[in-house]
Scaffold this motif. Structure first.
Motif, short mmCIF file in Angstrom:
data_model
loop_
_atom_site.label_atom_id
_atom_site.label_comp_id
_atom_site.label_asym_id
_atom_site.label_seq_id
_atom_site.Cartn_x
_atom_site.Cartn_y
_atom_site.Cartn_z
N UNK A 99 0.85 -1.19 0.00
CA UNK A 99 0.00 0.00 0.00
C UNK A 99 0.88 1.24 0.00
N UNK A 100 0.55 2.20 -0.85
CA UNK A 100 1.31 3.45 -0.92
C UNK A 100 0.36 4.63 -0.78
N UNK A 101 0.92 5.78 -0.43
CA UNK A 101 0.11 6.98 -0.20
C UNK A 101 0.24 7.99 -1.33
N UNK A 102 0.83 7.58 -2.45
CA UNK A 102 1.02 8.49 -3.58
C UNK A 102 -0.29 9.10 -4.02
N UNK A 103 -0.21 10.32 -4.52
CA UNK A 103 -1.39 11.07 -4.97
C UNK A 103 -2.42 11.22 -3.86
N UNK A 104 -1.92 11.27 -2.59
CA UNK A 104 -2.75 11.50 -1.41
C UNK A 104 -3.86 10.47 -1.25
N UNK A 105 -3.65 9.27 -1.77
CA UNK A 105 -4.69 8.25 -1.73
C UNK A 105 -4.08 6.95 -1.23
N UNK A 106 -4.43 6.55 -0.01
CA UNK A 106 -3.92 5.29 0.54
C UNK A 106 -4.61 4.12 -0.15
N UNK A 107 -3.92 3.57 -1.13
CA UNK A 107 -4.47 2.44 -1.87
C UNK A 107 -3.36 1.45 -2.18
N UNK A 108 -3.72 0.18 -2.41
CA UNK A 108 -2.72 -0.79 -2.87
C UNK A 108 -2.04 -0.31 -4.15
N UNK A 109 -0.79 -0.70 -4.31
CA UNK A 109 -0.02 -0.27 -5.47
C UNK A 109 -0.70 -0.66 -6.77
N UNK A 110 -1.39 -1.80 -6.79
CA UNK A 110 -2.06 -2.24 -8.02
C UNK A 110 -3.20 -1.31 -8.42
N UNK A 111 -3.67 -0.48 -7.48
CA UNK A 111 -4.75 0.45 -7.80
C UNK A 111 -4.25 1.87 -8.07
N UNK A 112 -2.93 2.06 -8.02
CA UNK A 112 -2.37 3.39 -8.26
C UNK A 112 -2.05 3.55 -9.74
N UNK A 113 -2.67 4.55 -10.35
CA UNK A 113 -2.44 4.81 -11.77
C UNK A 113 -1.33 5.85 -11.91
N UNK A 114 -0.12 5.41 -11.66
CA UNK A 114 1.02 6.29 -11.77
C UNK A 114 2.29 5.53 -11.44
N UNK A 115 3.43 6.12 -11.81
CA UNK A 115 4.72 5.49 -11.55
C UNK A 115 5.18 5.86 -10.15
N UNK A 116 5.26 4.87 -9.28
CA UNK A 116 5.63 5.09 -7.89
C UNK A 116 6.72 4.10 -7.50
N UNK A 117 7.80 4.61 -6.95
CA UNK A 117 8.86 3.75 -6.41
C UNK A 117 8.95 3.96 -4.91
N UNK A 118 9.23 2.88 -4.20
CA UNK A 118 9.43 2.96 -2.75
C UNK A 118 10.89 2.67 -2.42
N UNK A 119 11.42 3.41 -1.46
CA UNK A 119 12.74 3.13 -0.91
C UNK A 119 12.54 2.83 0.56
N UNK A 120 12.69 1.55 0.92
CA UNK A 120 12.47 1.13 2.29
C UNK A 120 13.69 1.43 3.15
N UNK A 121 13.47 1.44 4.46
CA UNK A 121 14.57 1.70 5.39
C UNK A 121 15.68 0.68 5.21
#
Length: 747
Positions: A99-121
Motif C-alpha cells: 500500500x502506498x500513499x502516492x497522490x494523497x490516496x492510501x491504496x494498494x499499489x495495483x490500484x495506483x495509476x502512476x509510476x511510484x517507487x518505494x525506498x524502504x529503510x
C-alpha cells in the motif's frame, strides 16, 4: 475449606502467570522461523527456537513486537493460555500487498495509476549510510548525483538539466510538510538517513495534487510510531577521514511517545578542499489525544558545512583528479548553512467517511556561500502548511473518494552578494529583499466503476509570485523593485487503473505539469534579474503494468513527456551560470523493475536469496532549440544517460549474517547542448557484508563492512553541464572502504 484455600494459594501464581506458546511462521510457506526477536514494554525479550516457538509467562493480553532480519517487523496482541500463531511477511512482498500513499490516496499499489517507487529503510542501509545517493540510484528512472560530499542534485526522468547545483524541479515533502522552499529549491543535504524511515517517489509531473514541479515528488517519512522504549547508538568509519556517529532514544508514552536523535558526520573528502561536517538533531513527539485524533510535532536542527572543490577540465582531470579547481582553496569556496524546522501535524477523523489531515511548519535559515567569483550571504524565514480533507462515500452503488485541500508557502530572504577577497566577504555588490509566495488548491475525485476498475480525475489551481526589492546596487544601475506574478495555472490529470486479477493490473494516465523558475534562476550571481524567464509546461502520457507472477514482481511503464519552454543553463564570459528557455523537448522512456526471491526457507543455512533488476531507457531530445546561431534541434538532451541498468543480490543466512551486492551500469551522456563532449559509460560495483542479531532478550547489535567502487572506475557522479572553459568534470572517489557497528537496548 482450609485445604481449598491452601491449594488456591499454591496454584495462584500459575494461574496469574500461565505459560503461553507463541509460534512464528512464514506468511507464505507456513514454515516456522527461528531467531525471531520478541520484545515489548516491560517484557524481558525472547528469541524463537529452531521450531519458531517461544514460551512466554504473562497474566493478560500483551502487545509484542516481532522482528527478524529477513522479515517485516510486526506488532501483535498475544493472548495468554493458548497457542498464538504470528505470521511474518517476507521483506520481498508481492505487489498486491503493498500500500502506498502516492497522490494523497492510501491504496494498494495495483490500484495506483502512476509510476511510484518505494525506498524502504532496509534499502537505505544496504550501503555506507552516509547519504541517500546509492539507495535512490537503484530505482528505475531516478538519478541522484553528488558533485561533492553533501552537494546533491536529483534527476527524476532527466529533470536536473536546469540544476547546476541544488535540488530543483522536484517537490519534496518530509512527514507531510513541504520541505521544498517557497522559491523552488530543496535543502536535501540537511537530512541524515536517521531522519528517514521510508520514502515514496512519484515519477513524472504530479502538479494536479502537489503543485509546481515537472520532475516528480519525493515524500520522506521518519518514524511516526513509538512502540518500544529503546536506546541505540551507531558508529561508522571509512576512507577519506569519514566518521559518523549517532545517538537515539525512544520513549513510549501511552499510545504515543517521544524520540530524539543526534547525528554527527564529517569527512576530509576524496578531493582537495572537499571536507564536510554535518550535525543533525531531531526531537519528535507523537500523541493520540482521543480516538479521533493524532498529533505529531517535530523539531529539526541542522548545522552543515562543506567545501566545494569545483569542476575540472579534461587536462586537469588527467593530471590529478583529486585536485581542486584553481582558486577554490584560496577563495574558500564552500557552504555553511544552519537551519531550524518546527512542524506540527494533526489528523482528525470526523466519521468513518470524513477525515482531515493538516501539517504546518516554520523555518529559519542562515546561509553563507563564498565562491570563486563572489561571496553570498542569506538570512531566510519561511512558513507554510498543507491541509487535506478526504471523504469516502457512494454514488448509487459506485464507491467514490473525494480529496480536496490546499497548500501555502511564504518565504522572505535578505540576500547579499559581496566580492570575495581570499575567502572573506569584501565590498557589497548588491543586496535584495526577496519575497516568494507559492499557493495552490487541489481537488481529486476517485470513482470505482467496479472492484477492478478505478478512475481518477484531478486538477489544481496554482498561484506564484516573486518580489525582488534591490536596496543596494554598486553598479551603475539604480536600486529598484521588481515583481513577477505568474498567471494562475490550472493543471489537470486523468488516470485509469484496472486490476486484471488479484496479482496484476494495468494503469494509464494523462497529466499536466508546470515549473516556474526559482529565484536563483531569475536573480543570478552576477546581479542581473531575468524577469522574462518563463515557466516550463508539459503534458505526460503514461501506460504501465504491475504484477506478481510466482516469485517474480514486475513493474514496467512507458511514457512520453512533451515539455515546452524547457529551462537550460549556459555560462557567460565570466563563467557565471545563467538560464534560458530552450524551446521544446521530447522525452520518451521506458522504466522497468523486476525482483524475485530465488530461495526462501528459514529452516536452512541460507534463509533467503533475492535478486533485483532495474532498467531505465530515457531517450530525450531537443525538439526545437536554437541558441546563438546554433540549431540544437534533434540533439540528445544534455546530462541524460540513455540507458542505465542496476543489478542487486541480497543474501540472508542463519545466525544473522547477510551480504548485499550491487552493480550499476550508466551509459555515456552528453555534457553540452551541442553533443560534442560526453562522459564515458561506466560500471559501479559495491558490496556490504555484516551480521545482525538480537541477544540476551533486549539487546540487538550489528557489525558491517563494505566497499564502494570495487572496480576502481574513474567517473563523475554529477557533471557540470554546458560548463565555461570546458570544466565539466567532478571526479568521484575511486575504490574505498567503510565499516561500522550498531548497538541497541530495549527496556
Amino acid at each position: 475449606m482450609k485445604k481449598f484455600y491452601f491449594f488456591l494459594i499454591l496454584f495462584l501464581p500459575i494461574s496469574l502467570f500461565a505459560q503461553t506458546t507463541v509460534k512464528v511462521v512464514d506468511r507464505d510457506s507456513q514454515e516456522p522461523i527461528p531467531g525471531v526477536a520478541i520484545k515489548g514494554i516491560g517484557f524481558k525479550g525472547q528469541i524463537t527456537d529452531d521450531k519458531g516457538i517461544a514460551q512466554i509467562d504473562f497474566a493478560q493480553s500483551i502487545k509484542l513486537d516481532f522482528s527478524h532480519v529477513a522479515y517485516q517487523k510486526k506488532s501483535e496482541d498475544i493472548i495468554p493460555n493458548q497457542e498464538n500463531i504470528v505470521l511474518l511477511s517476507p521483506l520481498t512482498n508481492d505487489l498486491s500487498t503493498v500500500t502506498v500513499t502516492a497522490f494523497e490516496s492510501d491504496r494498494p499499489l495495483l490500484q495506483q495509476a502512476g509510476s511510484v517507487s518505494r525506498v524502504l529503510e532496509s534499502e537505505l542501509y544496504r550501503f555506507s549510510e552516509t547519504s541517500i545517493v546509492n539507495a535512490f540510484n537503484t530505482k528505475a528512472g531516478i538519478r541522484v548525483e553528488e558533485r561533492a560530499p553533501a552537494s546533491y542534485r536529483i534527476s527524476i526522468r532527466g529533470s536536473s538539466l536546469r540544476s547546476p547545483f541544488g535540488v530543483r524541479n522536484v517537490k519534496v515533502y518530509w512527514n507531510g510538510i513541504p520541505f521544498t522552499s517557497p522559491d523552488g529549491t530543496t535543502p536535501l543535504n540537511l537530512l541524515d538517513l536517521s531522519n528517514i524511515q521510508q520514502t515514496e517517489i512519484v515519477k513524472g509531473p504530479a502538479s494536479s495534487i502537489y503543485g509546481a514541479g515537472n520532475g516528480g515528488v519525493i515524500s520522506f517519512q521518519s518514524k511516526t510510531q513509538i512502540d518500544e522504549n529503546r536506546i541505540s547508538t551507531d558508529l561508522n568509519v571509512g576512507d577519506f577521514g569519514l566518521v559518523r556517529y549517532r545517538f537515539g532514544i525512544d520513549q513510549q508514552i501511552g499510545e504515543g511517545g517521544i524520540s530524539a536523535s543526534y547525528v554527527h558526520q564529517k569527512s576530509d573528502g576524496y578531493r582537495e578542499h572537499s571536507a564536510v561536517d554535518r550535525k543533525v538533531f531531531q526531537l519528535a513527539a507523537h500523541m493520540k489525544p482521543s480516538k479521533k485524533q493524532k498529533l505529531s510535532t517535530q523539531i529539526l536542527y541542522s548545522d552543515l558545512k562543506y567545501e566545494i572543490p569545483g569542476a575540472l577540465n579534461a587536462t586537469q582531470l588527467e593530471e590529478d583528479p583529486r585536485q581542486a579547481r584553481p582558486g577554490s582553496v584560496n577563495q574558500n569556496s564552500s557552504i555553511a548553512q544552519k537551519s531550524l524546522y518546527g512542524t506540527l501535524s494533526h489528523t482528525y477523523t470526523f466519521s468513518d467517511k470524513l477525515e482531515n489531515q493538516t501539517a504546518l511548519y516554520v523555518n529559519t535559515t542562515e546561509f553563507e556561500n563564498p565562491f570563486i567569483l563572489d561571496y553570498k550571504k542569506e538570512t531566510a524565514f519561511s512558513y507554510g502548511g498543507r491541509t487535506k480533507f478526504t471523504r469516502n462515500d457512494k454514488i448509487g452503488r459506485f464507491p467514490i473518494r473525494i480529496i480536496a485541500g490546499g497548500e501555502y508557502q511564504y518565504g522572505k530572504t535578505l540576500a547579499q552578494n559581496f566580492g570575495n577577497r581570499n575567502g572573506q566577504a569584501d565590498t557589497v555588490r548588491f543586496s535584495d529583499d526577496l519575497v516568494t509566495t507559492q499557493a495552490f488548491l487541489f481537488q481529486q475525485f476517485e470513482l470505482e466503476w467496479s472492484n477492478k476498475f478505478l478512475m481518477t480525475l484531478a486538477f489544481s489551481e496554482n498561484f506564484s509570485r516573486y518580489d525582488i526589492n534591490r536596496t543596494i546596487d554598486a553598479s551603475a544601475n539604480e536600486p529598484a523593485s521588481n515583481q513577477r506574478k505568474f498567471d494562475p495555472i490550472i493543471v489537470p490529470r486523468i488516470a485509469l487503473a484496472y486490476q486484471i486479477n488479484d496479482k496484476s493490473g494495468i494503469h494509464g494516465s494523462i497529466s499536466s505539469g508546470f515549473s516556474p523558475p526559482s529565484i536563483a534562476e531569475v536573480r543570478t550571481n552576477e546581479g542581473s534579474i531575468n524577469l522574462d524567464l518563463e515557466a516550463e509546461k508539459g503534458v505526460n502520457y503514461e501506460l504501465g503494468y504491475r504484477g506478481t507472477h510466482g516469485i517474480f514482481n514486475v513493474d514496467i511503464v512507458g511514457f512520453y513527456f512533451k515539455l515546452d519552454q524547457t529551462i537550460t543553463t549556459f555560462a557567460n564570459e565570466q563563467g557565471v551560470v545563467l538560464f534560458r528557455n530552450a524551446g521544446n523537448t521530447n522525452q520518451r522512456g521506458i522504466e522497468a523493475q523486476v525482483d524475485y526471491a530465488l530461495w526462501r526457507n528459514p529452516q536452512t543455512l541460507i534463509h533467503d536469496l533475492k535478486f533485483s533488476h532495474a532498467f531505465t531507457g530515457h531517450y530525450f531530445e531537443f525538439a526545437d532549440f536554437s541558441s546563438r546561431g546554433n540549431d540544437f534541434s534533434g540533439n540528445q538532451l544534455t546530462g541524460v544517460a540513455p540507458n542505465t541498468l542496476v543489478n542487486q543480490i541480497d543474501l540472508r543466512a542463519k545466525l544473522g549474517f547477510y551480504l548485499n551486492f550491487t552493480h550499476q551500469y550508466v551509459d555515456k551522456l552528453p555534457l553540452n547542448d551541442a553533443n560534442t563532449v560526453y562522459q564515458d559509460a561506466y560500471n559501479l560495483v559495491s558490496s556490504r557484508v555484516g551480521w545482525r542479531s538480537t541477544f540476551a532478550g533486549n539487546w540487538d547489535a550489528e557489525v558491517y563492512f563494505g566497499v564502494d567502487n570495487l572496480l576502481n572506475e574513474s567517473y563523475s557522479l554529477g557533471n557540470d553541464l554546458n560548463a565555461f572553459a570546458n570544466r565539466f568534470y567532478q571526479p568521484a572517489p575511486l575504490r574505498n572502504y567503510y565499516g561500522g557497528v550498531k548497538l541497541g537496548y530495549s527496556f
